[in-house]
Design a protein around this motif. Structure first.
Motif, short mmCIF file in Angstrom:
data_model
loop_
_atom_site.label_atom_id
_atom_site.label_comp_id
_atom_site.label_asym_id
_atom_site.label_seq_id
_atom_site.Cartn_x
_atom_site.Cartn_y
_atom_site.Cartn_z
N TYR A 67 0.83 -1.31 -0.20
CA TYR A 67 -0.02 0.05 -0.14
C TYR A 67 0.88 1.27 0.02
CZ TYR A 67 -4.08 -2.85 0.78
OH TYR A 67 -5.02 -3.81 0.62
N TYR A 68 2.14 1.34 0.31
CA TYR A 68 2.91 2.44 0.36
C TYR A 68 4.31 2.32 -0.23
CZ TYR A 68 4.99 0.57 4.53
OH TYR A 68 5.58 -0.44 5.49
N ARG A 69 4.72 1.07 -0.87
CA ARG A 69 6.09 0.81 -1.55
C ARG A 69 5.86 0.37 -2.88
NH1 ARG A 69 10.40 0.02 2.41
NH2 ARG A 69 11.89 -0.31 0.59
N LYS A 70 6.18 1.09 -4.12
CA LYS A 70 6.06 0.77 -5.19
C LYS A 70 6.90 -0.50 -5.68
CE LYS A 70 5.58 5.42 -6.83
NZ LYS A 70 6.19 6.64 -7.52
N GLU A 71 7.67 -0.98 -5.16
CA GLU A 71 8.34 -2.27 -5.26
C GLU A 71 8.33 -3.11 -4.17
OE1 GLU A 71 11.93 -1.15 -6.83
OE2 GLU A 71 11.28 -1.01 -8.84
N ALA A 72 7.10 -3.40 -3.70
CA ALA A 72 6.99 -4.22 -2.46
C ALA A 72 7.31 -5.47 -2.82
CB ALA A 72 5.52 -4.23 -1.89
N ASP A 73 7.39 -6.19 -4.01
CA ASP A 73 7.65 -7.31 -4.28
C ASP A 73 9.16 -7.65 -4.23
OD1 ASP A 73 7.60 -5.68 -6.59
OD2 ASP A 73 8.33 -7.22 -7.90
N LYS A 74 9.86 -6.52 -4.45
CA LYS A 74 11.34 -6.79 -4.18
C LYS A 74 11.84 -6.95 -2.58
CE LYS A 74 12.73 -4.47 -8.30
NZ LYS A 74 13.45 -3.47 -8.93
N ILE A 75 10.92 -6.44 -1.65
CA ILE A 75 11.14 -6.37 -0.21
C ILE A 75 11.00 -8.00 0.31
CG2 ILE A 75 10.48 -5.92 2.16
CD1 ILE A 75 9.24 -3.33 0.79
N CYS A 76 10.17 -8.80 -0.17
CA CYS A 76 9.96 -10.12 0.11
C CYS A 76 9.35 -10.95 -0.97
CB CYS A 76 8.64 -10.14 1.23
SG CYS A 76 8.55 -11.97 2.18
N PRO A 77 10.33 -11.30 -2.16
CA PRO A 77 10.00 -11.86 -3.32
C PRO A 77 9.36 -13.20 -2.99
CG PRO A 77 12.17 -11.58 -3.14
CD PRO A 77 11.63 -10.84 -1.97
N LYS A 78 9.58 -13.85 -1.73
CA LYS A 78 9.09 -15.32 -1.80
C LYS A 78 7.55 -15.42 -1.43
CE LYS A 78 9.65 -19.20 1.41
NZ LYS A 78 10.12 -19.65 2.57
N TYR A 79 7.11 -14.24 -1.00
CA TYR A 79 5.47 -14.08 -0.50
C TYR A 79 5.04 -12.98 -1.30
CZ TYR A 79 6.66 -17.45 3.19
OH TYR A 79 7.28 -18.36 3.88
N ILE A 80 5.42 -12.15 -2.17
CA ILE A 80 4.83 -11.10 -2.80
C ILE A 80 5.33 -11.07 -4.30
CG2 ILE A 80 4.36 -8.54 -2.88
CD1 ILE A 80 4.95 -8.40 0.04
N LYS A 81 4.35 -11.38 -4.92
CA LYS A 81 4.72 -11.11 -6.62
C LYS A 81 4.02 -10.09 -7.24
CE LYS A 81 6.70 -15.14 -6.01
NZ LYS A 81 8.18 -15.31 -6.00
N SER A 82 4.42 -9.38 -8.21
CA SER A 82 4.01 -8.28 -8.78
C SER A 82 3.20 -9.03 -9.85
CB SER A 82 4.92 -7.43 -9.60
OG SER A 82 5.77 -8.03 -10.51
N HIS A 83 2.13 -8.49 -10.47
CA HIS A 83 1.11 -9.27 -11.28
C HIS A 83 1.22 -8.21 -12.71
CE1 HIS A 83 -2.78 -10.47 -13.36
NE2 HIS A 83 -2.37 -11.65 -12.58
N LYS A 84 1.01 -8.68 -13.85
CA LYS A 84 0.85 -7.97 -15.09
C LYS A 84 0.00 -7.07 -15.07
CE LYS A 84 -1.97 -11.60 -17.37
NZ LYS A 84 -2.02 -12.72 -18.31
N SER A 85 -1.05 -7.06 -14.31
CA SER A 85 -2.15 -6.04 -14.43
C SER A 85 -1.77 -4.64 -13.65
CB SER A 85 -3.44 -6.64 -13.65
OG SER A 85 -3.26 -6.92 -12.39
#
Length: 276
Positions: free
Chosen positions: A178-196
């Motif tokens: 909700y406040y980090r644009k690249e949150a997926d890079k903080i915890c890639p094991k559990y957070i993935k960016s989606h193509k949408s």
């Protein structure tokens, strides 16, 4: 919007009193064209009175009325049972349409595709540009994961907090979407960016939330409501189970289920007392 229409999605609003707030939400849906893109649209009224019934009928909605208060868990169960669509969006009465209808359609369609593909079991649409909803969430998460522009000392302190309390840090990382644009890079094991443009999170790092969600109706009734009704919790809201408390359990966190968090569709706008 033309002929775009969700044949497999129904929407239901839970409104225990708070009819002035409900009116504002229904106005936003009517004026924004939100009613027009769904197969079903209903309102559940616990402790229904003439004011609430007449309000629903004013907007062309036949309410489902109950004499007693159902609480949040019972109210959401009633919402799911009130609909027959394969998928349901369940809302509380203080959520208003916060985007143009084309954008709402895009986000819901993204989530529907992900549900149909088995990528997720749930999507949430809390609007990120709605600070009052997230103040408490941010206050708990930012000591572990500061904003990108935080001072160096804050980032150092956060690093050591994560080292000392790794379990707590893991539970807070989901809030970063909700406040980090690249949150997926903080915890890639559990957070993935989606193509949408959305994020997909493992239940390990994101709590169940009652606010503005899309889910398969039968899955919700069986796996979520079914578990929560049997959960041996003691905390209550107005004497009732509220679902969020019951789902804050290993059953949810260790499920491996995935949740999509999109840019957001609904603004949290309470005119007066919501009823909960």
């Amino acid at each position: 919007m033309g002929t775009k229409f969700f044949e497999d999605i129904g929407v239901c609003i839970l409104s225990w009193k708070g009819y002035d707030t409900l009116r504002n939400s229904l106005i936003s849906f009517r004026d924004g064209g939100f009613f027009d893109i769904f197969n079903e649209f209903k309102v559940v009224l616990p402790e229904a009175c003439e004011e609430g019934i007449n309000l629903c009928k004013e907007f062309g909605i036949e309410p489902l009325c109950f004499e007693e208060n159902l609480g949040i868990l019972g109210g959401f169960e009633a919402c799911a049972n009130a609909l027959s669509s394969k998928y349901v969006i369940i809302l509380e009465n203080d959520l208003q349409l916060g985007v143009k209808i084309d954008e709402a359609y895009r986000q819901i369609n993204d989530a529907l595709n992900a549900l149909n593909n088995g990528e997720i079991i749930k999507a949430t649409f809390k609007h990120r540009d709605n600070p009052d909803v997230f103040d408490n969430l941010f206050a708990k998460a930012t000591p572990y994961y500061p904003y990108e522009n935080a001072k160096k000392l804050e980032k150092i302190k956060a690093f050591f907090r994560r080292m000392v309390r790794p379990g707590k840090a893991l539970r807070k990382v989901g809030a970063t979407v909700y406040y980090r644009k690249e949150a997926d890079k903080i915890c890639p094991k559990y957070i993935k960016s989606h193509k949408s443009g959305a994020f997909i999170l493992d239940a390990k790092v994101v709590n169940w939330t009652n606010m503005a969600f899309l889910i398969e109706r039968e899955f919700f009734l069986e796996k979520i409501i079914g578990f929560a009704k049997q959960a041996k919790t003691t905390r209550r809201v107005n004497g009732f189970k509220n679902l969020e408390i019951e789902m804050n359990a290993p059953y949810w966190r260790n499920s491996g289920w995935k949740v999509m968090i999109h840019d957001g569709i609904f603004k949290h706008e309470r005119k007066s007392y919501r009823g909960y």
